[in-house]
Design a protein around this motif. Structure first.
Motif, short mmCIF file in Angstrom:
data_model
loop_
_atom_site.label_atom_id
_atom_site.label_comp_id
_atom_site.label_asym_id
_atom_site.label_seq_id
_atom_site.Cartn_x
_atom_site.Cartn_y
_atom_site.Cartn_z
N ASP B 91 -49.54 40.33 -17.46
CA ASP B 91 -50.23 40.24 -16.18
C ASP B 91 -50.82 38.84 -16.02
OD1 ASP B 91 -52.70 40.20 -17.65
OD2 ASP B 91 -52.55 42.36 -17.84
N GLU B 92 -51.53 38.66 -14.90
CA GLU B 92 -52.06 37.31 -14.64
C GLU B 92 -53.31 37.00 -15.45
OE1 GLU B 92 -52.19 37.50 -10.42
OE2 GLU B 92 -50.02 37.31 -10.27
N GLU B 93 -53.74 37.92 -16.26
CA GLU B 93 -54.90 37.67 -17.11
C GLU B 93 -54.48 37.40 -18.55
OE1 GLU B 93 -57.71 40.83 -16.47
OE2 GLU B 93 -58.48 39.80 -14.69
N GLN B 94 -53.24 36.95 -18.72
CA GLN B 94 -52.76 36.56 -20.05
C GLN B 94 -52.01 35.24 -19.94
OE1 GLN B 94 -50.39 39.70 -21.83
NE2 GLN B 94 -52.14 40.35 -23.07
N ILE B 95 -52.11 34.44 -21.00
CA ILE B 95 -51.37 33.18 -21.09
C ILE B 95 -50.67 33.14 -22.44
CG2 ILE B 95 -51.55 30.66 -21.28
CD1 ILE B 95 -53.95 30.74 -19.45
#
Lengths: 262, 199
Positions: B91-95
């Motif tokens: 998701d957009e809360e992981q890099i």
């Protein structure tokens, strides 16, 4: 006149009590504000491309956007003198390297070491505090410098500037010997590594909770964070904010100490 | 036995042996029981089909998610218990890449994909050249330790279940199959995430 004066004073004291409960628990603690931060390694390293590193050491990836409630963290690592007070009042065993059970004269402010996780947790509890979670520790070490590898400056400076801390030395130093990070916390990197409350799991990050993570439910090792005094200057990986380490909770090590949270 | 009859016997035996050799050369390669033939295009197609089927479930009238476990189980049938996988952030809360160790973690990833993505459409890239049209480009190599490694380019298209925003990402898949046909290594690399919009 006197009676109304006494009543007024009592009223003021009663009103002040709840406020006192909300104020910082001790002057030597720093308030870390609530909010989100990136926990883990957000940068790629050459070793990722080389694909030569054991998979278990990719424990700092992926980075996760984590929310934490506000909390207090000790400005300094727990010192010999702090731990000695706990030892005297509770009968806890002294670190084995203290001669005759007393720390050497002049080392009052040296960070305590050779305490295992259980002793560290007990010491924090005795002080009305607790060990920080791994997430709290990592938010704190960053000092507001989100997504940066080092706590003090960007990574295009020399190693000494990047990590002005007690590393490559023969033993732990007096706490606060080097500049603090952006939150005013001393020795988060360097001096002694620090126990955290969490169990360690190399595979925790892929599915970690995004809100106030407390670590895995169980494990074999406890998470230890921050480099110790024996790390070499060239070992930059271990001096980063995101580097994870671990230790048997029963183990006492000369390079492992702690600080408390609330 | 006379000399001529002995010669006839030798010649007829030789003819029989030659015929048998010829017949053997024409038969299909024998497979050991339990060791399927690892055919790259079929393996790639099966992985893609089961991935795309992860959105093949429905909400009941009372809002229950029905059929998710079935599609997840079908996907998980492809993996070994000790599978290692590297997949993109969920998701957009992981890099950064997500390392998954063991089928338990891979199942969590597959389950999350099934619950959070809809209209899944992963396509194996084909190539047209000269008189060849739409060739499936699946590259393969027998692994020195047994089994087969395959790789292929994909175009990943999917919508997010929460807001129906649709994305496309080119990428590549690397799969290593054990001799029994189960996947022991997976690397899914996706790049250049673009939102698909109506114009």
């Amino acid at each position: 006149m006197n009676r109304s004066m006494v009543l007024a004073v009592l009223c003021c004291v009663c009103a002040a009590l709840p406020i006192a409960a909300q104020t910082p628990p001790a002057e030597a603690m720093v308030l870390i504000p609530a909010g989100k931060f990136w926990m883990g390694r957000t940068q790629s390293l050459w070793r990722d491309a080389l694909d030569t590193e054991p998979r278990a050491k990719r424990d700092d990836r992926p980075a996760n956007l984590i929310y934490l409630d506000a909390f207090y963290l000790d400005k300094y690592e727990v010192t010999n003198a702090d731990y000695d007070r706990f030892r005297e009042e509770t009968g806890a065993r002294p670190p084995w390297h203290w001669p005759q059970g007393k720390f050497p004269k002049g080392e009052e402010r040296q960070a305590v070491s050779n305490v295992n996780w259980f002793e560290a947790a007990a010491s924090c509890k005795w002080a009305g505090k607790r060990l920080p979670t791994e997430a709290e520790w990592e938010k704190a070490v960053r000092g507001g410098r989100d997504r940066k590898p080092y706590a003090w400056v960007d990574d295009d400076r020399g190693a000494d500037e990047r990590v002005p801390a007690a590393i490559s030395r023969g033993k732990a130093m007096a706490v606060g010997s080097f500049p603090p990070n952006g939150y005013g916390l001393y020795d988060m990197i360097g001096n002694v590594m620090e126990w955290t409350n969490d169990w360690y799991d190399a595979n925790y990050y892929p599915f970690m909770p995004k809100r106030n993570p407390q670590g895995p439910d169980t494990g074999l090792y406890k998470s230890v964070r921050g480099a110790g005094w024996s790390e070499g200057v060239g070992e930059d990986g271990q001096l980063t904010n995101f580097y994870r380490n671990f230790s048997d909770p029963e183990l006492r090590g000369l390079t492992i100490g702690f600080r408390c949270a609330k | 036995m006379s000399k001529s009859s002995k010669t006839r016997l030798i010649i007829s035996t030789l003819i029989t042996l030659l015929a048998a050799f010829e017949f053997q050369a024409q038969t299909l390669p024998q497979t050991t029981p339990g060791k399927p033939v690892l055919e790259p295009n079929r393996l790639a197609g099966e992985w893609i089909d089961r991935l795309n089927a992860l959105d093949d479930w429905h909400l009941s009238f009372d809002g229950k998610e029905e059929g998710i476990d079935e599609v997840v189980n079908r996907m998980m049938e492809l993996f070994t218990p000790d599978v290692l996988a590297e997949v993109p952030p969920h998701d957009e809360e992981q890099i950064g890449p997500v390392m998954l160790v063991g089928s338990g973690q891979v199942r969590k990833w597959v389950d999350k994909l099934a619950r959070s993505h809809v209209k899944l459409n992963y396509i194996i890239k084909r190539q047209t050249e000269k008189e060849f049209e739409g060739e499936l480009m699946v590259y393969s190599k027998p692994l020195p330790w047994g089994g087969l490694g395959i790789s292929f380019q994909v175009i990943a298209a999917y919508s997010l279940r929460k807001d129906r925003r649709r994305f496309m990402e080119p990428g590549a898949v690397f799969l290593q199959f054990r001799e029994d046909g189960k996947i022991q290594r997976l690397r899914l690399l996706l790049a250049e995430k673009d939102e698909v919009v109506d114009i």
